[in-house]
Scaffold this active site. Sequence first.
Site, short mmCIF file in Angstrom:
data_model
loop_
_atom_site.label_atom_id
_atom_site.label_comp_id
_atom_site.label_asym_id
_atom_site.label_seq_id
_atom_site.Cartn_x
_atom_site.Cartn_y
_atom_site.Cartn_z
N GLY A 128 38.99 48.36 48.52
CA GLY A 128 40.19 49.12 48.84
C GLY A 128 41.42 48.55 48.18
O GLY A 128 42.44 49.22 48.05
N ARG B 106 41.65 36.19 44.20
CA ARG B 106 41.28 35.67 42.89
C ARG B 106 40.93 36.74 41.87
O ARG B 106 40.85 36.45 40.67
CB ARG B 106 40.08 34.73 43.06
CG ARG B 106 38.78 35.45 43.41
CD ARG B 106 37.67 34.48 43.78
NE ARG B 106 37.23 33.65 42.68
CZ ARG B 106 36.41 34.04 41.72
NH1 ARG B 106 35.97 35.28 41.70
NH2 ARG B 106 36.05 33.21 40.76
N THR C 52 42.18 39.66 40.37
CA THR C 52 43.02 39.98 39.23
C THR C 52 43.18 38.76 38.34
O THR C 52 43.13 38.85 37.11
CB THR C 52 44.41 40.46 39.72
OG1 THR C 52 44.22 41.63 40.51
CG2 THR C 52 45.33 40.77 38.55
N LYS D 247 49.27 36.56 38.72
CA LYS D 247 48.56 35.78 39.74
C LYS D 247 48.37 36.68 40.96
O LYS D 247 49.08 37.67 41.12
CB LYS D 247 49.31 34.49 40.07
CG LYS D 247 50.76 34.69 40.48
CD LYS D 247 51.46 33.34 40.67
CE LYS D 247 52.96 33.52 40.78
NZ LYS D 247 53.69 32.27 40.96
N GLU E 213 47.47 38.45 50.24
CA GLU E 213 47.11 37.69 51.43
C GLU E 213 48.33 36.99 52.03
O GLU E 213 48.51 36.94 53.25
CB GLU E 213 46.04 36.65 51.09
CG GLU E 213 44.75 37.27 50.58
CD GLU E 213 43.58 36.30 50.64
OE1 GLU E 213 43.30 35.80 51.73
OE2 GLU E 213 42.96 36.08 49.59
#
Lengths: 167, 773
Positions: free
Chosen positions: B489, B531, B533, B722, B726
């Site tokens: 998603g 992590r 991308t 980066k 989250e």
Amino acid sequence: VTERISALVNGRPFEGRVAAHELLIDFLRDELALTSVKQSCEVEACGTCTVLVDGAPVSSCCFLACDIDGRHVETIEGLAGTPFHQSAVEAFLRHAAVQCGFCSAGMILTAKVLADRGVDPSPDQVSQAMSGNLCRCTGYRSILDAITTVLRESREGAGGSREGAPA
Amino acid sequence: VSTDVTAPSPPGHSTGAVGRRVERADGRVKLTGQAEFTGDIRPPRMLYGAVLRSPVAHARVLTVDASPAEKLDGVVSVLTAGDLADLDPFYGHALRDRPIVAIDRVRFAGEPVAVVAAETQAAADLAVTRIEVEYDALPVAASLEAALAPGAPLVHEEPARPGSAHGLGRLPERDGNICYHYGFERGDLERAFDDAAVVVTGEYSFPAVYQYSMETHTTIADYRGDEIVLWSSCQHPFLVRQEIAALFGRPLDQVQVIVPFLGGGFGSKSYTKMEPIAVAISRKAGRPVRIRNGVHESMVTTRRHNMRCRMRTAAAADGTLLGRAVDLWLDTGAYADNGPRVTATAGDAAPGPYRWRAVRVSADCVYTNTGPAGSYRAFGATHLQWIGESQVDEVARRLSLDRLDIRRRNLLRPGEEVRPGGKPLDADLVGDVEKAAAAICWDQPLADGRGRGVSVGLLAAGAHPVSTATVRMGADGGVTVLVGTTEAGQGARTVMAQIAAEVLGAPVDRVLVRGTDTRYTPYDRSTGASRSTTVAGLAVQRAAQAVLDALIETASTMLEAPPRLLRLEEGAIRSGSRLATHQELVRARFGFDGGELVGHGRVQPEGGTGSYAEGPVFWEVCVAGAEVEVDKQTGVVRVLRTASVADVGKAINPQLVARQDEGATLQGIGNALFEEMRYTPDGFLMNDTLLDYRIPSFEDMPASMTCTIVENGDGPGPFGAKGCGEGVLAAIPAAIVNALADAGVPMNVLPLTPERVWRRIQELDQGTEQERT
């Protein structure tokens, strides 16, 4: 124990027997392969398994299949290609209002009911009316933006046709 | 847009595919109900599984009699512990502590004891109720207090065996119910506290929370003579493959894991969950078996760790932060799952992103007789940030300092050490927190009963930096990306398509990204820790670059021009007035109306082992602001305004970045205000349905929710990117707690339910009255 039912599902007649205790969600997914209807909470609290029965939103996880006898059931498969659905797809894409997609069909079907009932496309009204449909991905804002857009377009569409219709 | 293909790309330069909104690659298929999830798949001969779960939290299993169930119509097989005698049936990527089904002993209410495979779900569900099990109750330790008390019942008595993917170096011995310890001490803590003008001390409690992905854990396993095939709603298919291969004694290439769309993950589908049990029952039944959890089952499959914490913060009179001491205990339930990693990450988050003279952290991961706890978005950081940041605010309050100023004075600057031997800070935290403050109108007057707060933190992100990817360009110029990132998603398929399109100059809608099939998709460690991308995206960028190198070589010959004179255009390469399309180039290379260019990309630790100590790959920024209103008559807290800051280096797709932050914001509101799994003292989860466990709805949305994207090009990923998505979940509860304290109600327990807040208001009022008298 089975019951004979005769119903319309996405405009197509269904005649046959279903187990008396069979849930509508299992009937739609397993018998008719309408897998857009997703199961999540199983207690009628999340809106993910929403389908329309005679135009009203129903949680198919807590609705007996035999109770569709004589009625018309609509899922997102049946809505596909209608002007409302096309408008919804474009609005959801524009606002990136779909992420994992598990709740999306239920969101669009509930929005259809709001459009049919002429709910005021204000953020407060829409938030209240949509509060039975849960999404864990988006944070709702994009879905709210998409649905208010769709409701506005739907109103304008309806208004336009009324104006164009002979008195 | 054209670009010199041989010149190094200037920062921020784009051929047009990255840095902008594009239509989600999976949008239309999801909005028309055609997207395929694991539960929608029905391989031929598939049986339906149902799991018998323990009704008690801790007991010896004396006998299991499956024969009444086996006699029922439609039942094909019933699996019990006795069927596992030829295996080493324990799994767990951190600690190999968990049997496929309970062996001799159950350790939590809800633990699988047996599994039925039947021709229909109804037959399986009925059969489960006919299995007869005799339990002999054992004393229960269903809370941290009970598990840490002297003479507490031991949840595990056997020595712990390390799992295959914990990445934490040598694991310490189990100490009572403490299955993992992480700690460090830097500087002279005693002196730092002796020199302090202010010391803030507190005890805090953080609840168990359920990730609630809308799709529950769903797995189909097909155990065949020559291979094991799994369709599973899992975030880390390659780690699942590794564990299944080890459990069932197969080489990796005989285990195939296929990942359809996930209906959300948020960490709940990380590592191995229902896969071992599904493979085991398929092995016995000799047919494919599907297991689809109900919500009540998924809630005892994984959850967020509840935590107790003691923290002390010392500061000088001018607001310089001097020292911090933290003790914390995380309740990992009956099996470790990802608990050790969560504990280490929580320990690293405990100091907060400040320049300390001395700091001491002790973090224990504790077994209890409750459902196992694992990963949930921003784990560790969410646990600690609201505590650390509330103490920074309290220091400021006692010293009558501005809460932004104290952060400006003490926050780490880019390049400063976050932890010894690890990656230095790679973000502008002062700039980020100032943006969050500005977005919530920090300097404007406040109405009575309202408060504002900001919070800032860091999350060790990237996990182990090992990813590979393949990019293929076919003879019609179409591009296929094979990458092991799971589309849960977050928009991974869209972003990977943008990265490949950007490198190749291909139109984004000619780039296809499909779900993982470990048989054909190259290895990627996992989808988590923000992590994808950054790490998998870099592998895709490198794979696309390999294809581009081949295109350039052919174009140079075909267009009779040296590479430096070639220009990349959409779907083509140009030299002066001559143009060669990708289709023409692929065909020219093979001299044939066919062929395919294949590029491979690889990311691995550079100059090290990629260990946790050397990491992280990058520091994910956790910054947000909030304005709240508290009704002092009822204790109801409303979040009026939130502001998140996405410090992403480079936003490959700014719209998807904002969606990540908005989603994390609402989860943060739920975590802060009302989400809490509640257990009885004997270990029963009381609120295991959505009727009793509420998650945020449309009506919990703040009236104003902004996301500021910061692009400093300081990420290690493609185009300076980066990860994100989250950090905001850690930052929002902290901002809310600080805003509520600003409104006059400091709290040390989450969630901030009306009852708790009301009681706290009464306590504070009585305290004020006592002071007056």
